[in-house]
Design a protein around this motif. Sequence first.
Motif, PDB file in Angstrom:
ATOM      1  N   ARG A  29      -3.370  -1.993 -13.761  1.00 16.82           N
ATOM      2  CA  ARG A  29      -3.474  -0.703 -13.044  1.00 16.82           C
ATOM      3  C   ARG A  29      -4.563  -0.776 -11.965  1.00 16.82           C
ATOM      4  O   ARG A  29      -4.347  -0.369 -10.825  1.00 16.82           O
ATOM      5  N   ASP A  30      -5.730  -1.337 -12.349  1.00 18.28           N
ATOM      6  CA  ASP A  30      -6.841  -1.406 -11.392  1.00 18.28           C
ATOM      7  C   ASP A  30      -6.519  -2.319 -10.222  1.00 18.28           C
ATOM      8  O   ASP A  30      -6.838  -2.014  -9.076  1.00 18.28           O
ATOM      9  N   LEU A  31      -5.869  -3.448 -10.515  1.00 23.63           N
ATOM     10  CA  LEU A  31      -5.489  -4.393  -9.455  1.00 23.63           C
ATOM     11  C   LEU A  31      -4.591  -3.686  -8.422  1.00 23.63           C
ATOM     12  O   LEU A  31      -4.805  -3.783  -7.213  1.00 23.63           O
ATOM     13  N   LEU A  32      -3.587  -2.939  -8.913  1.00 25.60           N
ATOM     14  CA  LEU A  32      -2.641  -2.276  -8.019  1.00 25.60           C
ATOM     15  C   LEU A  32      -3.287  -1.095  -7.298  1.00 25.60           C
ATOM     16  O   LEU A  32      -3.087  -0.890  -6.096  1.00 25.60           O
ATOM     17  N   THR A  33      -4.093  -0.321  -8.030  1.00 22.72           N
ATOM     18  CA  THR A  33      -4.753   0.850  -7.433  1.00 22.72           C
ATOM     19  C   THR A  33      -5.714   0.423  -6.328  1.00 22.72           C
ATOM     20  O   THR A  33      -5.750   1.026  -5.254  1.00 22.72           O
ATOM     21  N   GLN A  34      -6.482  -0.649  -6.604  1.00 18.28           N
ATOM     22  CA  GLN A  34      -7.451  -1.116  -5.601  1.00 18.28           C
ATOM     23  C   GLN A  34      -6.753  -1.622  -4.340  1.00 18.28           C
ATOM     24  O   GLN A  34      -7.315  -1.563  -3.250  1.00 18.28           O
ATOM     25  N   ALA A  35      -5.502  -2.069  -4.481  1.00 13.83           N
ATOM     26  CA  ALA A  35      -4.751  -2.537  -3.307  1.00 13.83           C
ATOM     27  C   ALA A  35      -4.083  -1.371  -2.575  1.00 13.83           C
ATOM     28  O   ALA A  35      -3.432  -1.571  -1.562  1.00 13.83           O
ATOM     29  N   GLY A  36      -4.238  -0.147  -3.127  1.00 18.85           N
ATOM     30  CA  GLY A  36      -3.711   1.013  -2.413  1.00 18.85           C
ATOM     31  C   GLY A  36      -2.352   1.504  -2.881  1.00 18.85           C
ATOM     32  O   GLY A  36      -1.752   2.380  -2.259  1.00 18.85           O
ATOM     33  N   LEU A  37      -1.829   0.945  -4.005  1.00 19.70           N
ATOM     34  CA  LEU A  37      -0.565   1.448  -4.534  1.00 19.70           C
ATOM     35  C   LEU A  37      -0.835   2.764  -5.276  1.00 19.70           C
ATOM     36  O   LEU A  37      -1.920   2.966  -5.810  1.00 19.70           O
ATOM     37  N   ALA A  38       0.163   3.648  -5.282  1.00 18.61           N
ATOM     38  CA  ALA A  38      -0.013   4.966  -5.906  1.00 18.61           C
ATOM     39  C   ALA A  38       0.449   4.896  -7.355  1.00 18.61           C
ATOM     40  O   ALA A  38       1.620   5.100  -7.660  1.00 18.61           O
ATOM     41  N   VAL A  39      -0.496   4.572  -8.261  1.00 10.82           N
ATOM     42  CA  VAL A  39      -0.144   4.333  -9.668  1.00 10.82           C
ATOM     43  C   VAL A  39      -0.329   5.594 -10.504  1.00 10.82           C
ATOM     44  O   VAL A  39      -1.416   6.175 -10.536  1.00 10.82           O
ATOM     45  N   GLU A  40       0.757   5.992 -11.173  1.00 11.78           N
ATOM     46  CA  GLU A  40       0.665   7.060 -12.175  1.00 11.78           C
ATOM     47  C   GLU A  40       0.597   6.341 -13.524  1.00 11.78           C
ATOM     48  O   GLU A  40       1.550   5.660 -13.917  1.00 11.78           O
ATOM     49  N   PHE A  41      -0.526   6.483 -14.219  1.00 14.20           N
ATOM     50  CA  PHE A  41      -0.767   5.705 -15.446  1.00 14.20           C
ATOM     51  C   PHE A  41      -0.700   6.617 -16.660  1.00 14.20           C
ATOM     52  O   PHE A  41      -1.396   7.637 -16.721  1.00 14.20           O
ATOM     53  N   LEU A  42       0.158   6.268 -17.608  1.00 19.45           N
ATOM     54  CA  LEU A  42       0.302   7.079 -18.821  1.00 19.45           C
ATOM     55  C   LEU A  42      -0.060   6.251 -20.052  1.00 19.45           C
ATOM     56  O   LEU A  42       0.727   5.429 -20.513  1.00 19.45           O
ATOM     57  N   PRO A  43      -1.260   6.453 -20.611  1.00 26.40           N
ATOM     58  CA  PRO A  43      -1.572   5.826 -21.893  1.00 26.40           C
ATOM     59  C   PRO A  43      -0.981   6.700 -23.005  1.00 26.40           C
ATOM     60  O   PRO A  43      -0.948   7.924 -22.866  1.00 26.40           O
ATOM     61  N   PHE A  44      -0.475   6.084 -24.069  1.00 24.83           N
ATOM     62  CA  PHE A  44       0.000   6.894 -25.201  1.00 24.83           C
ATOM     63  C   PHE A  44      -0.464   6.259 -26.510  1.00 24.83           C
ATOM     64  O   PHE A  44      -0.795   5.079 -26.547  1.00 24.83           O
ATOM     65  N   ASP A  45      -0.501   7.047 -27.550  1.00 26.38           N
ATOM     66  CA  ASP A  45      -0.905   6.522 -28.858  1.00 26.38           C
ATOM     67  C   ASP A  45       0.304   5.879 -29.496  1.00 26.38           C
ATOM     68  O   ASP A  45       1.216   6.572 -29.946  1.00 26.38           O
ATOM     69  N   GLY A  46       0.323   4.558 -29.506  1.00 19.60           N
ATOM     70  CA  GLY A  46       1.475   3.873 -30.082  1.00 19.60           C
ATOM     71  C   GLY A  46       1.407   2.383 -29.828  1.00 19.60           C
ATOM     72  O   GLY A  46       0.519   1.898 -29.117  1.00 19.60           O
ATOM     73  N   PRO A  47       2.351   1.619 -30.414  1.00 20.95           N
ATOM     74  CA  PRO A  47       2.362   0.162 -30.298  1.00 20.95           C
ATOM     75  C   PRO A  47       3.142  -0.308 -29.059  1.00 20.95           C
ATOM     76  O   PRO A  47       3.237   0.413 -28.070  1.00 20.95           O
TER      77      PRO A  47
ATOM     78  N   LYS B 206       0.840  -1.202   0.000  1.00 21.41           N
ATOM     79  CA  LYS B 206       0.000   0.000   0.000  1.00 21.41           C
ATOM     80  C   LYS B 206       0.872   1.249   0.000  1.00 21.41           C
ATOM     81  O   LYS B 206       1.839   1.331   0.758  1.00 21.41           O
ATOM     82  N   GLY B 207       0.553   2.208  -0.876  1.00 24.37           N
ATOM     83  CA  GLY B 207       1.301   3.462  -0.921  1.00 24.37           C
ATOM     84  C   GLY B 207       2.533   3.432  -1.812  1.00 24.37           C
ATOM     85  O   GLY B 207       3.154   4.466  -2.056  1.00 24.37           O
ATOM     86  N   LEU B 208       2.914   2.249  -2.312  1.00 26.42           N
ATOM     87  CA  LEU B 208       4.121   2.168  -3.152  1.00 26.42           C
ATOM     88  C   LEU B 208       3.932   2.973  -4.442  1.00 26.42           C
ATOM     89  O   LEU B 208       2.947   2.800  -5.141  1.00 26.42           O
ATOM     90  N   PRO B 209       4.890   3.856  -4.781  1.00 25.93           N
ATOM     91  CA  PRO B 209       4.775   4.610  -6.030  1.00 25.93           C
ATOM     92  C   PRO B 209       5.037   3.704  -7.244  1.00 25.93           C
ATOM     93  O   PRO B 209       6.012   2.962  -7.280  1.00 25.93           O
ATOM     94  N   VAL B 210       4.132   3.783  -8.215  1.00 29.74           N
ATOM     95  CA  VAL B 210       4.248   2.980  -9.438  1.00 29.74           C
ATOM     96  C   VAL B 210       4.082   3.907 -10.644  1.00 29.74           C
ATOM     97  O   VAL B 210       3.164   4.726 -10.673  1.00 29.74           O
ATOM     98  N   PHE B 211       4.984   3.765 -11.621  1.00 31.55           N
ATOM     99  CA  PHE B 211       4.785   4.438 -12.898  1.00 31.55           C
ATOM    100  C   PHE B 211       4.467   3.372 -13.934  1.00 31.55           C
ATOM    101  O   PHE B 211       5.189   2.384 -14.057  1.00 31.55           O
ATOM    102  N   GLN B 212       3.367   3.550 -14.663  1.00 31.82           N
ATOM    103  CA  GLN B 212       2.963   2.556 -15.660  1.00 31.82           C
ATOM    104  C   GLN B 212       2.599   3.255 -16.964  1.00 31.82           C
ATOM    105  O   GLN B 212       1.761   4.158 -16.994  1.00 31.82           O
TER     106      GLN B 212
END
Length: 246
Positions: free
Chosen positions: A206-224, A182-188
Motif C-alpha cells: 500500500r505504501d509503495l503504491l501510495t507514495q508513487a501517487g496511486l489512489a489506494v483505498e485500503f481495507l483491513p479486516f479481522d480475518g485470515p 499516478k492517480g490509478l484507482p486501487v482497491f486493496q
Amino acid sequence: MAMRRISTRLGELDCQVVDALPDGAPPELAVILCHGFGAPATDLVPLAPELMNLRPELAQHVRFVFPGAPLTLASMGMPGARAWFHLPQEVLMGQQRNWDEYSLAVPEGLPAARRAVMGVVSALSAATKLPYGRIVLGGFSQGSMVTTDVTLRLEEAPAGLCILSGAPIAQTEWKARAANRKGLPVFQGHGRSDAVLPFQGAERLRDLLTQAGLAVEFLPFDGPHTIAPEELEKLADFLVARLPAR
C-alpha cells in the motif's frame, strides 16, 4: 437476472467469462480476476454473481473474466490446482516465509505469467472493443501479484486494480514503474490475521503504491487469508465507480 457463463480461450489462457448483460448489449467495463496459487482455475467464478447481487448496475454493464493460471500442480499431488508461477520448496513448506526477502527478487516464472495475462487483456480488448482504460485487473493472493505486475507494465493504464490479500514482489521494478501510474484507482483488502501473506506486507505494498501517487483505498479486516464479506461490498462499490459516467 439471467447469468451467462462460457468457457473460452483468450490469448494463451482458458478463461471463464460471466455476465448478465441484456441481449446484444456490449459491456461498458470488463473485470479480469485471477485466482491464487494452488486453487482450481474456476475458484473465483462465484464472485461474479455475488458482486452483481450487491450492485445490480454491475449486471447491466460489466463482463467478468476469470483466467486459469498456466501451470498445473499435479506433480505435487494436486491435480486440479493451478499456479501463476512456482514457489520455492522452502516457502511452500513454511520454513522460509521471509516475505521481506522474497519480495525483493523477481520470482522465476513471473515474466511468463505476465505475458499470459497481458495476452488475455489484449484479446479481451479486441473482442469487446473496450480500450484498456475500461478494463479492471485484479486477483486474490498470487493472482493479485501477477495483475499488479501487469498493471504497472501495460502500455496504457487500465481502469483500476483490485488487490485481494496480495503482497509485494519484484519490488525494485514495481517502485520504478509505479510513478507512471499516478492517480490509478486501487482497491486493496487484507486480513489482519493472514498467516499466509502477512498483513505487514500488505501495508508495505500500500505504501509503495501510495507514495508513487496511486489512489489506494485500503481495507483491513479481522480475518485470515480469505475474501471477507465487507471486502466484497467495497469491491462492488469500487467497480461501480469505474463505470463510465452517464
